[in-house]
Design an enzyme around this catalytic site. Structure first.
Site, mmCIF file in Angstrom:
data_model
loop_
_atom_site.group_PDB
_atom_site.id
_atom_site.type_symbol
_atom_site.label_atom_id
_atom_site.label_comp_id
_atom_site.label_asym_id
_atom_site.label_seq_id
_atom_site.Cartn_x
_atom_site.Cartn_y
_atom_site.Cartn_z
ATOM 1 N N TYR A 1 21.206 -7.499 -1.292
ATOM 2 C CA TYR A 1 20.517 -6.464 -0.517
ATOM 3 C C TYR A 1 18.994 -6.449 -0.657
ATOM 4 C CZ TYR A 1 25.262 -4.783 0.059
ATOM 5 O OH TYR A 1 26.596 -4.711 0.347
ATOM 6 N N CYS B 1 0.815 -1.217 0.000
ATOM 7 C CA CYS B 1 0.000 0.000 0.000
ATOM 8 C C CYS B 1 0.843 1.258 0.000
ATOM 9 C CB CYS B 1 -0.940 -0.028 1.188
ATOM 10 S SG CYS B 1 -2.319 -1.093 0.839
ATOM 11 N N GLU B 2 1.567 1.484 -1.063
ATOM 12 C CA GLU B 2 2.338 2.709 -1.265
ATOM 13 C C GLU B 2 2.419 2.950 -2.758
ATOM 14 O OE1 GLU B 2 5.313 4.152 0.838
ATOM 15 O OE2 GLU B 2 4.750 3.110 2.673
HETATM 16 N N1 LLP Z 1 32.588 -3.590 3.291
HETATM 17 C C1 LLP Z 1 31.949 -2.671 4.022
HETATM 18 C C2 LLP Z 1 32.638 -2.098 5.180
HETATM 19 C C3 LLP Z 1 30.666 -2.264 3.675
HETATM 20 O O1 LLP Z 1 30.045 -1.340 4.412
HETATM 21 C C4 LLP Z 1 30.028 -2.833 2.556
HETATM 22 C C5 LLP Z 1 28.668 -2.438 2.174
HETATM 23 C C6 LLP Z 1 30.729 -3.800 1.815
HETATM 24 C C7 LLP Z 1 32.010 -4.156 2.199
HETATM 25 C C8 LLP Z 1 30.126 -4.521 0.628
HETATM 26 O O2 LLP Z 1 29.804 -3.674 -0.412
HETATM 27 P P1 LLP Z 1 29.390 -4.335 -1.807
HETATM 28 O O3 LLP Z 1 30.599 -5.060 -2.345
HETATM 29 O O4 LLP Z 1 28.254 -5.265 -1.562
HETATM 30 O O5 LLP Z 1 28.987 -3.212 -2.683
HETATM 31 N N2 LLP Z 1 21.916 -1.456 0.676
HETATM 32 C C9 LLP Z 1 22.719 -0.894 -0.398
HETATM 33 C C10 LLP Z 1 24.182 -1.250 -0.240
HETATM 34 C C11 LLP Z 1 24.744 -0.915 1.117
HETATM 35 C C12 LLP Z 1 26.166 -1.315 1.249
HETATM 36 C C13 LLP Z 1 26.617 -1.233 2.674
HETATM 37 N N3 LLP Z 1 27.971 -1.611 2.856
HETATM 38 C C14 LLP Z 1 22.157 -1.348 -1.731
HETATM 39 O O6 LLP Z 1 21.144 -2.040 -1.741
HETATM 40 O O7 LLP Z 1 22.690 -0.980 -2.786
#
Ligand code: LLP
Length: 441
Positions: free
Chosen positions: A399, A370-371
């Site tokens: 994510y 509902c958004e």
């Molecule tokens: N290392 C640290 C310290 C982090 O904070 C993160 C992600 C990663 C590694 C991994 O990043 P990746 O390789 O997955 O890009 N919710 C957001 C992404 C938040 C990421 C938080 N930290 C999205 O859905 O795009």
């Protein structure tokens, strides 16, 4: 398969194909059969893509910098089955909470290869990490430095740590996922002198053993230049700390953030592209600055699980506003994938039971929540859709599930892994009973 189908499948897991029934097949499993068996919404993870991506990171980085440890960033998605796969693949883990740490522990993940991150780890979480013998704690701030030193002292142990630095580098990504700039809540800023003070304090803390430095710029980071700049800033800082305090950088953790394409027109570096650029910068500077070669740590999350995951929904209502818009409504939405609403994230979609049919219309794929903001894909170009069709959205492995909610009391989806024609349920669908199981009246 013709060339245009091959292009269309490029975002799906590596095993994706279309069978002669015109159905999408992943990991040898016909999606239509899979959905009949497990229902929708359903998230699937292709096991061979998961394993392949982990190996690719190891191979490509070790090719240029043999002493590289790849630690999977659990926050992208971790459950017990995935933790077992990563354990088998000999990866390390980046965890960011007592919960993620407990999942790893529950499958006997080697905890010496676990790095514990977070800007506000609670005393309970730090105690758990110390009790379990977590390999490294990545200390984020002065409060934690003092707290951890005290807690380790109470146990008469010395905890190996890294310090998280904020290099002051803009990764050019969404502001919500930018962490490398000076105003970030994460880490000790280089520019203010607090990073230097942290090194000084860590070296003199009697129950902490400072092994190295960490930075994470943001996520996703689609260019190599921000990493190169941050590597240079932090290595110069390390040399300075060596001169001032005798600090030796034995581990250098450059975080995660490696991008993946979500749409067919997106261009991001390959894993080899990241590896050659970043290790080239690192190795060049290490020689130039006369440092000894540190162990390199990388923390990919999205780039390991993103492409492996596919979200599957069933079409229900279809609403056409003549001359304006056609909505195709599915049985999930922002409750299982908040990324489009939160970050404006873009996805492609395919009608999985009509994978050979020409794409004839541009529609808006809306969820059931509902958004008005509950839109999964705007302007999806699809075969003509009818109620009961199955919509597959690729690159949903990272994510979506970890950020899912029970908004509108909608149960969370089931999750399966697929491999060589077999599907395995790795998380059962939530029931209404589950939704009420914690309530007390
Ligand atoms: N290392 C640290 C310290 C982090 O904070 C993160 C992600 C990663 C590694 C991994 O990043 P990746 O390789 O997955 O890009 N919710 C957001 C992404 C938040 C990421 C938080 N930290 C999205 O859905 O795009």
């Amino acid at each position: 398969m013709n060339t245009s189908q091959a292009t269309e499948l490029a975002l799906f897991p590596l095993t994706a194909e279309v069978n002669n029934r015109g159905h999408l097949v992943i990991g040898g499993c016909d999606i239509v059969d899979l959905v009949k068996e497990f229902g929708t919404p359903l998230y699937l993870f292709d096991e061979s893509t998961l394993r392949h991506k982990g190996r690719e990171f190891k191979d490509e980085f070790c090719k240029y910098h043999p002493d590289t440890l790849v630690i999977y960033a659990s926050k992208a998605f971790l459950n017990r089955a995935l933790a077992l796969i990563f354990k088998e693949e000999d990866l390390g883990l980046d965890v960011v909470s007592g919960g993620e740490l407990s999942i790893a522990h529950s499958v006997d993940f080697p905890l010496d290869k676990v790095y514990f991150h977070g800007n506000n780890k609670t005393p309970e979480e730090l105690n758990l990490a110390l009790d379990l013998g977590v390999g490294r704690i990545v200390v984020d701030n002065f409060y934690e430095l003092e707290l951890l030193n005290r807690l380790a002292g109470e146990r008469r142990t010395s905890q190996n740590i890294l310090l998280r630095l904020t290099p002051g580098v803009d990764p050019h990504t969404h502001q919500y996922t930018t962490t490398g700039t000076i105003e970030s809540k994460f880490g000790f800023p280089l520019a203010t002198g607090q990073a230097e003070e942290a090194v000084n304090q860590a070296l003199s803390a009697s129950n902490l053993n400072l092994l190295g430095l960490h930075f994470h710029l943001g996520s996703p980071v689609s260019e190599v230049q921000p990493y190169e700049l941050a590597i240079e800033l932090v290595l110069r800082f390390a040399r300075e700390m060596g001169r001032k305090f005798g600090f030796n950088l034995s581990e250098f953790d450059i975080g995660g953030g490696f991008a993946v394409p979500y749409t067919l027109d997106a261009r991001v570096p390959t894993i080899d592209g990241y590896a050659s650029a970043l290790t080239g910068k690192l190795n060049g500077l290490v020689s130039e600055l006369g440092l000894s070669r540190p162990r390199l740590i990388i923390e990919p999350g999205r780039a390991i699980v993103g492409q492996a995951g596919v979200a599957l929904y069933k079409v229900g209502a279809i609403k056409e506003i003549p001359g304006i818009k056609k909505y195709v409504c599915v049985d999930g939405g922002i409750s299982d994938n908040i990324r489009p609403a939160l970050y404006g994230a873009k996805y492609e979609a395919l009608v999985a039971n009509k994978a050979l049919e020409a794409k004839r219309e541009a529609v808006t794929i809306a969820g059931k929540l509902c958004e008005s903001g509950d839109i999964l894909v705007r302007d999806a170009s699809l075969a003509v859709v009818q109620p009961g069709d199955i919509i597959a959205i690729p690159v949903c492995g990272a994510y979506s599930i970890p950020m899912s909610s029970n908004y509108n009391a909608v149960p969370r989806p089931a999750i399966v892994t697929v491999n060589e024609g077999r599907a395995r349920l790795i998380r059962r669908r939530e029931t209404y009973q589950d939704l009420m199981s914690l309530d007390l009246i």
